[in-house]
Design an enzyme around this catalytic site. Structure first.
Site, mmCIF file in Angstrom:
data_model
loop_
_atom_site.group_PDB
_atom_site.id
_atom_site.type_symbol
_atom_site.label_atom_id
_atom_site.label_comp_id
_atom_site.label_asym_id
_atom_site.label_seq_id
_atom_site.Cartn_x
_atom_site.Cartn_y
_atom_site.Cartn_z
ATOM 1 N N TYR A 36 65.944 6.313 58.819
ATOM 2 C CA TYR A 36 66.663 7.587 58.755
ATOM 3 C C TYR A 36 67.920 7.483 57.892
ATOM 4 O O TYR A 36 68.393 8.487 57.363
ATOM 5 C CB TYR A 36 67.077 8.046 60.154
ATOM 6 C CG TYR A 36 66.044 8.880 60.874
ATOM 7 C CD1 TYR A 36 64.770 8.385 61.121
ATOM 8 C CD2 TYR A 36 66.349 10.158 61.321
ATOM 9 C CE1 TYR A 36 63.836 9.144 61.791
ATOM 10 C CE2 TYR A 36 65.418 10.921 61.997
ATOM 11 C CZ TYR A 36 64.165 10.411 62.223
ATOM 12 O OH TYR A 36 63.243 11.171 62.900
ATOM 13 N N LYS B 162 56.469 -3.019 64.173
ATOM 14 C CA LYS B 162 55.278 -3.393 63.421
ATOM 15 C C LYS B 162 55.563 -4.733 62.737
ATOM 16 O O LYS B 162 55.652 -4.828 61.512
ATOM 17 C CB LYS B 162 54.942 -2.312 62.381
ATOM 18 C CG LYS B 162 54.379 -1.034 62.985
ATOM 19 C CD LYS B 162 52.887 -1.103 63.281
ATOM 20 C CE LYS B 162 52.066 -1.088 62.010
ATOM 21 N NZ LYS B 162 50.604 -1.216 62.307
ATOM 22 N N ASP C 27 51.747 0.943 66.920
ATOM 23 C CA ASP C 27 50.497 1.726 66.933
ATOM 24 C C ASP C 27 49.718 1.462 68.221
ATOM 25 O O ASP C 27 49.218 2.391 68.865
ATOM 26 C CB ASP C 27 49.652 1.453 65.680
ATOM 27 C CG ASP C 27 49.355 -0.022 65.459
ATOM 28 O OD1 ASP C 27 50.025 -0.879 66.068
ATOM 29 O OD2 ASP C 27 48.435 -0.331 64.665
#
Ligand code: IPM
Ligand code: MG
Length: 368
Positions: A142, A193, A226
């Site tokens: 962000y 991840k 995920d």
């Protein structure tokens, strides 16, 4: 002791109408508990842009830094879609988060008993669900530099955003997660991840470091984000506290919110480090957006915003009993069967209006 101070920023869309119901709850405490707040109201988002040409003025920013807690409704709407990126309503919210350094965003996903048949998942999967997502809120993709849309020097353009996390940024939000877990189910699951991102590897290592050095009593696990999304939908009750970065937290908290049946039910708290007076800088807001399609029609559910005020009582003012009272009143009106439009399936029942829902919650709190 001076009164605790609040800055109220209703914002756009349904923000003002749900905030009006919060004002009733605030007033109730003044009348019934001798607890008065010094309340200032101001503009953020599109309405601030309309008046001042910026989604957040420096004056409002300075006020936010001074008060004990900020309550925000929602920002944005289609009217502002074509504005330059730098003055979009969302920039006002992001500026508040960044300049107040609100790095820990607490997003509870709690399934109210009365609504457990309303989730799109099977009742046994969500009944009794009570998990907390802690989203890092002031860094990551962000805010990372470089960013922008540039020429790619081959006649086209390139859009760039940067995922970037430092040791300190990861450790401080990890500590928030472990502290919170100690007061709940004592379990933290960290999501990133690390299989494809270096920032994910660092995230995993630093969360583990904080655990091994400071919070060995709390159970820690790691998951790829995920797989975490999949597990959230498969069997969410395996989780207690989930800690994750800014972008994954944005996505996972929306998914978690929907487990509970309605985005209109979920509050959030964004907290900084404790200040000298012991209180963290803090901003409280519903997870739902500005819902421009139903704005101004009395259809919005004020519960998420009211529960956000309950979180302020708990996390800014250490008034857990008062927070319990508000949360209990919400549960009571739901148990009575009161439903705003978002909480009705196809049963053909009549929804109650935003203000009727607020009145019912205040009535369920008792007193005068
Ligand atoms: C949220 C929202 C915001 C975000 C938007 C409005 C900037 O989706 O609080 O989850 O992406 O953080
Ligand atoms: Mg979001």
């Amino acid at each position: 002791m001076p009164n605790p101070s609040l800055l109220i920023l209703p914002g756009d869309g349904i923000g003002p109408e749900v905030m009006a119901e919060v004002r009733k709850v605030i007033d109730w405490f003044g009348t019934n508990k001798n607890l008065s707040f010094d309340v200032t109201e101001d503009l953020v988002g599109g309405c601030a842009y309309d008046k001042h040409g910026t989604p957040l003025t420096d004056e409002t920013m300075a006020l936010a830094q001074k008060v004990d807690a900020v309550l925000l409704g929602a920002v944005g709407g289609p009217k502002y879609d074509d504005l330059d990126f730098s003055v979009k309503p969302e920039r006002g919210l992001l500026r508040l988060r960044k300049e107040m350094d609100l790095f820990a965003n607490l997003r509870p996903a709690q399934c109210f008993d009365a609504l457990s048949d309303f989730s799109s998942l099977k009742q046994e999967v969500v009944a009794g669900l009570d998990i907390m997502i802690i989203r890092e809120l002031t860094s990551g993709i962000y805010f990372g530099e470089p960013r922008g849309i540039m020429d790619d020097n081959e006649g086209g353009r390139v859009g760039v955003n940067t995922q970037r996390y430092t040791t300190n940024e990861i450790r401080r939000v990890a500590r928030s997660a472990f502290e919170l877990a100690r007061k709940r189910g004592n379990k933290v699951c960290s999501m990133e991840k690390a299989n494809v991102m270096e920032s994910g590897i660092l995230w995993r290592e630093e969360v583990q470091w904080v655990h091994d050095n400071e919070y060995q009593d709390v159970e820690l696990s790691h998951m790829y984000a995920d797989a975490g999304a999949m597990q959230l939908v498969r069997w969410p009750k395996q989780f207690d506290v989930i800690v994750t970065d800014n972008l994954f937290g944005d996505l996972l908290s929306d998914a978690a919110a929907m487990l509970t049946g309605s985005l209109g039910m979920l509050p959030s708290a964004s907290l900084g480090a404790p200040q000298e007076n012991g209180r963290p800088k803090a901003l409280y807001e519903p997870v739902h957006g500005s819902a421009p399609d139903i704005a101004g029609q009395g259809k919005a559910n004020p519960i998420a915003c009211i529960l956000s005020f309950a979180m302020a009582l708990r996390y800014s003012f250490d008034m857990g009993e008062h927070a319990d009272l508000v949360e209990g009143a919400v549960e009571a009106v739901l148990a009575q069967g009161l439903r705003t439009a978002d909480l009705l399936g196809d049963e053909g029942k009549q929804p109650v209006s935003t203000s009727d829902m607020g009145d019912a919650i205040v009535a369920a709190m008792g007193g005068n």
